[in-house]
Structure formats: C-alpha cells, structure tokens
Scaffold this motif. Structure first.
Motif, PDB file in Angstrom:
ATOM      1  N   ASP A 135       2.968   2.096   5.049  1.00  0.00           N
ATOM      2  CA  ASP A 135       1.528   2.167   4.968  1.00  0.00           C
ATOM      3  C   ASP A 135       0.925   3.028   3.498  1.00  0.00           C
ATOM      4  O   ASP A 135      -0.061   2.383   3.138  1.00  0.00           O
TER       5      ASP A 135
ATOM      6  N   TRP B  41       7.585   3.732   8.726  1.00  0.00           N
ATOM      7  CA  TRP B  41       6.308   2.843   8.927  1.00  0.00           C
ATOM      8  C   TRP B  41       5.000   3.687   8.080  1.00  0.00           C
ATOM      9  O   TRP B  41       4.624   2.815   7.276  1.00  0.00           O
ATOM     10  N   LYS B  42       4.948   4.777   8.369  1.00  0.00           N
ATOM     11  CA  LYS B  42       3.727   5.487   7.786  1.00  0.00           C
ATOM     12  C   LYS B  42       4.018   5.529   6.141  1.00  0.00           C
ATOM     13  O   LYS B  42       2.977   5.584   5.293  1.00  0.00           O
TER      14      LYS B  42
ATOM     15  N   VAL C 246       1.601   0.954   0.296  1.00  0.00           N
ATOM     16  CA  VAL C 246       1.008  -0.094   0.335  1.00  0.00           C
ATOM     17  C   VAL C 246      -0.582   0.410  -0.145  1.00  0.00           C
ATOM     18  O   VAL C 246      -1.266  -0.014  -1.102  1.00  0.00           O
ATOM     19  N   SER C 247      -1.032   1.518   0.445  1.00  0.00           N
ATOM     20  CA  SER C 247      -2.327   2.132  -0.040  1.00  0.00           C
ATOM     21  C   SER C 247      -2.382   2.573  -1.441  1.00  0.00           C
ATOM     22  O   SER C 247      -3.365   2.259  -2.209  1.00  0.00           O
TER      23      SER C 247
END
Length: 194
Positions: free
Chosen positions: A131, A127-128, A134-135
């Motif tokens: 993230d 999950w991280k 995407v960042s």
C-alpha cells in the motif's frame, strides 16, 4: 519443500549481507570524506599547503551526497532479507525458563501459536508495504538529496517482506502439522532429539 524454503532463506540472507556490507563501506567512505574535508578546510592545511587543500576540495573530497538516504533504504531491505533465515532456523530470541517445565504438547502448541501469529504479522507488513509503495508511486515522491523515487526503497523492502511472509506461512503450516500429529518435522533446538 523444506529444502527449497531453506535455500530461499539463505539466498535472501546472502543478499541482505551483501547490501549491508556495501552500506557499511558507503558509511565508512562518507565518514572518511567528511573528516578529510574538514581537515583540508582547517587552518593547518590552509597555512601549510593551501594549493593542495584547495585541489583536494575541488576534487570533491567530502561526505557521500545522500548517504543517509541510501543507508535508510538499504537497511530496510536488509532487515527483511534476514527474517526468512531467522524464521526457518528458529533463530528468534526466546525465553525458555518457563516453557522448559511444560510438556512437549504444550510447547508444540505454543510454537504453533507463535508461528501463526508471526506469519500473520509478516503478511500484514507486506500488505502495508505494498500500500505504501503504491501511494509513493502515485504521488511521485522522491528523496530530498538524491531525488530517487521513494517507491524504489518500498519495492526492495516489499520483496524481502513477501519472501519473509512466504517462509512465515510455511513455518506456521509446519508447526500446525506438528501440533496436530505430535510429530516434529523441523527440529529447532527446543525439542530433545530421540
């Protein structure tokens, strides 16, 4: 289901091995190029064969540009590629000195808790990584030397992390079933075969 998960884990391990082998070759090539570049720039070659030394330097003999960027990205993928096989074969390091004295039921409980926690951690990591990817995509960050998008490395690692999480969840479900039924589904070397 176990056959499919084992096959998936083995495929990931093979991919990780291929990537790691290529990274080792890249590192060796870069080190050899760096040594040869220093040798051709050195006083001995400049005095004995300056034309040849200049020719070799002009050919581009030297370290591979951005080698550390490629190694950094590739090793991250390789780590996640090896986790599923280690997970499904119960290949993680364990200290059995204390647990050998426990009953079979207590050991099944400990294995279940360990697998559930590990599965949760693998899901959190995936999950991280998503993230982070995407960042990196949003801000268009690139590596310093090669200028390739950083999100590519995140995507490769995310692929491995998602497969690791899937295998981790599968193993957690297996260990929950084993604890609930008292029946061993996947032998991991801790149990004594009947």
């Amino acid at each position: 289901m176990h056959k499919f998960m084992s096959g998936l884990a083995r495929i990931m391990a093979v991919l990780g091995g291929i990537v790691l082998t290529l990274l080792i070759l890249l590192t060796c090539l870069s080190i050899a190029g760096r040594l040869l570049n220093g040798f051709f720039h050195g006083g001995f070659m400049q005095s004995v064969a300056p034309g040849f030394a200049a020719w070799m330097i002009d050919l581009g003999v030297g370290p591979v540009n951005g080698d550390f960027e490629l190694v950094e990205s590739g090793v991250a993928f390789a780590i996640f590629a090896f986790i599923p096989l280690c997970q499904i074969t119960s290949g993680h390091a364990s200290v059995d000195i204390l647990t050998n004295s426990f009953s079979a039921g207590v050991n099944r409980f400990l294995r279940m808790v360990t697998e559930v926690v590990f599965a949760a951690v693998l899901v959190l990591i995936a999950w991280k990584l998503f993230d982070g990817m995407v960042s990196k995509m949003r801000y268009g960050e690139t590596t310093f030397l090669l200028q390739f998008p950083i999100w590519w490395a995140y995507a490769a690692s995310l692929f491995g992390a998602v497969i690791s999480a899937i295998v981790g969840i599968y193993m957690a479900l297996v260990r929950i079933y084993e604890f609930a039924t008292g029946r061993i589904v996947i032998w991991d070397g801790v149990e004594v075969h009947p």
